[in-house]
Design an enzyme around this catalytic site. Structure first.
Site, short mmCIF file in Angstrom:
data_model
loop_
_atom_site.label_atom_id
_atom_site.label_comp_id
_atom_site.label_asym_id
_atom_site.label_seq_id
_atom_site.Cartn_x
_atom_site.Cartn_y
_atom_site.Cartn_z
N GLU A 85 -26.06 5.52 14.31
CA GLU A 85 -27.19 4.72 14.42
C GLU A 85 -26.63 3.20 13.99
O GLU A 85 -26.99 2.23 14.61
CB GLU A 85 -28.20 4.88 13.13
CG GLU A 85 -29.28 4.14 13.29
CD GLU A 85 -30.27 4.69 14.43
OE1 GLU A 85 -29.88 5.52 15.33
OE2 GLU A 85 -31.48 4.31 14.47
N ASP A 86 -25.50 2.94 12.97
CA ASP A 86 -25.06 1.51 12.67
C ASP A 86 -24.02 1.07 13.21
O ASP A 86 -23.43 0.13 12.91
CB ASP A 86 -25.23 1.59 10.98
CG ASP A 86 -26.56 1.95 10.46
OD1 ASP A 86 -27.60 1.75 11.33
OD2 ASP A 86 -26.56 2.10 9.24
#
Ligand code: MN
Length: 504
Positions: A85-86
């Site tokens: 996600e990051d």
């Protein structure tokens, strides 16, 4: 009484490795190290709101799990849980390096992260169910709980509005689920960490009462333990452990609030746990305690014969103890004790000798399906949604993270009509998880759906009726088509200027 995790100062991967060595194989530890390397590189330039390097969050999440002796494969996934996600590293790369099982846990965590509770009371129950239904794998929830516990530990660094949302969500969604899964340890941590942010005044008041009680009762528990120790020994009952139970702060507050803040009306403020090797001796110990002190009427409970709905097993009794004070005894075997602390997580938990509990052999998927179904049936106190109905629902998201729940095999057109009838009517395309798809695609739980709207579009496509699944979408499409054909029909009687001219 209050729970918190004591993180070592300057938490590093070595702390994790040292803890893992007590219960994991070298190959598993090697995998955790590789996961750490990947996460450390991927998050290299990121920092948390606290100013710490991002990797600290992942180490802390892993530390919470290893301090509960949770299986190394779950720790591996936990360390990598924010990578897809990051960072620029993809889930496919993780899958290539760590296998499908670890990747599937991380996919689950990413999905759950999209679920946000915005404090609308009537959605609470649905959200809890959604959370459980979406997790699919209880290991995902174990990771998510540990992730959330660390986020709660560093909540002071967030802006107040976000603080509030995270604390509320933890109390209303996460903790009740942890409780339902029998994970007492997680439930206590989630509640006690969120408590001061949600109810600061009540928190102060509860702390004050607790401290006063602790001061008054100084040395009391030790005196009781001495008496019990002696009596058990004389009766030839071998106990493994005998300790005072610390009451979790938030649950203490809930009881206080129910009893008008009168602490003397709470009978389990002082509680002792007696851990015994086998179940027969548990009953024998109960007899011994009743021989010394008179039990309170209606407070003898046999949760071993009839476990609580969340699986909790123990013998309970409250007696008029030394100095006439009410003291609760909780008598249980070691296995029952682990299950009470870790619930379903006990299946991935090792005991002190590094041996997994036999329950581990139960196939988790089966087990979880059962629990999931149970939760879906029992948790509905707000509405009587039938399991069948619920089981065939999927949960999809708008790009902003709002949840749209739909029946199985629903399409982007169903989704569009559930947002607004005009979005449905003007729908011209859809992106699912950032990829363009055809409008008859069957959506899956967790999909993020973006509807492409054509402002000039006047009517829905009649073909959509073949693929949509919801009554709502069908009726909107039919109504609009009918209205249009009526309009056309009427208009066919109105000679237009153009027609007139060409006719002439
Ligand atoms: Mn995280």
């Amino acid at each position: 009484m209050s729970q918190r995790i004591d993180f070592p100062p300057q938490l590093s991967i070595n702390d994790i490795i040292q803890a893992l060595k007590k219960y994991s194989r070298p190959a598993e530890i090697e995998t955790v190290l590789l996961a750490y390397e990947m996460a450390n590189n991927a998050h290299a330039n990121q920092r948390r709101k606290s100013g710490e390097p991002y990797i600290v969050h992942l180490l802390a999440t892993a530390y919470i799990l290893v301090s509960m002796k949770i299986d190394a494969s779950i720790v591996t996934a936990a360390i990598l849980h924010d990578v897809p996600e990051d960072t620029t590293v993809t889930i496919e790369e993780i899958e290539k390096n760590f296998g499908a099982d670890v990747a599937s846990m991380i996919r689950g965590v990413t999905k759950l992260g999209k679920l946000k509770y915005r404090g609308v009371e009537r959605y609470i129950e649905n959200l809890r169910k959604m959370f459980v239904a979406m997790a699919e794998d209880v290991r995902v929830m174990i990771i998510k709980f540990a992730d959330r516990i660390h986020n709660l530990s560093t909540l002071q660094y967030l802006e107040p509005s976000k603080r509030q949302r995270v604390a509320l969500e933890s109390l209303e969604i996460y903790a009740p689920i942890a409780h339902r899964l029998g994970m007492g340890e997680f439930k206590g941590l989630l509640e006690d960490l969120a408590f001061p942010y949600m109810y600061p005044k009540e928190y102060e008041r509860t702390i004050a009462i607790r401290d006063q009680l602790a001061q008054d009762g100084e040395g009391y528990i030790d005196r009781v333990i001495e008496v019990v120790r002696k009596e058990l020994k004389e009766s030839g009952i071998n106990y493994i452990d005998l300790h005072g139970r610390k009451k979790q702060l938030y649950s203490f507050y809930q009881k206080l609030a129910k009893k008008n803040w009168e602490a003397n009306k709470i009978y389990d403020i002082i509680a002792l746990r007696v851990i015994i090797a086998d179940i027969a001796d548990c009953y024998a110990a109960l007899g011994v305690i009743h021989k010394i002190w008179k039990p309170l009427k209606g407070r003898i409970k046999d949760y071993t014969a009839q476990p609580k709905p969340n699986g909790y097993k123990s013998l309970h009794t409250t007696v008029f103890c030394l100095d006439g004070k009410a003291v609760e005894f909780q008598i249980r075997t070691k296995e029952m004790h682990y299950e009470a602390e870790f619930g379903v997580a006990a299946h991935w938990h090792y005991d002190d000798s590094g041996i997994k509990l036999p329950a581990k052999e139960i196939q988790w998927a089966k087990e979880f399906a059962q629990i999931q179904q149970d939760i879906l049936v029992n948790m509905a106190d707000l509405e009587d949604l039938k399991v069948d109905f619920f089981k065939s629902r999927i949960f999809t998201f708008t790009p902003k993270g709002d949840v749209i729940d739909l029946p199985e095999d629903a399409t982007p057109v169903d989704f569009a009509y559930h947002i607004h009838s005009e979005i449905g009517n003007k729908c011209s395309g859809a992106k699912v998880n950032d990829k363009m798809v055809s409008l008859d695609t069957a959506l899956q739980s967790g999909d993020v759906v973006e509807i492409v709207v054509d402002k000039n579009r006047k009517t829905p496509n009649g073909e959509w009726l073949k693929s949509v699944k919801t009554h709502l979408a069908k009726s909107h499409i039919k109504n609009r088509l009918r209205a249009n054909s009526l309009k056309d029909w009427f208009q066919s009687f109105i000679p237009t200027k153009k027609k007139k001219n060409t006719g002439g």
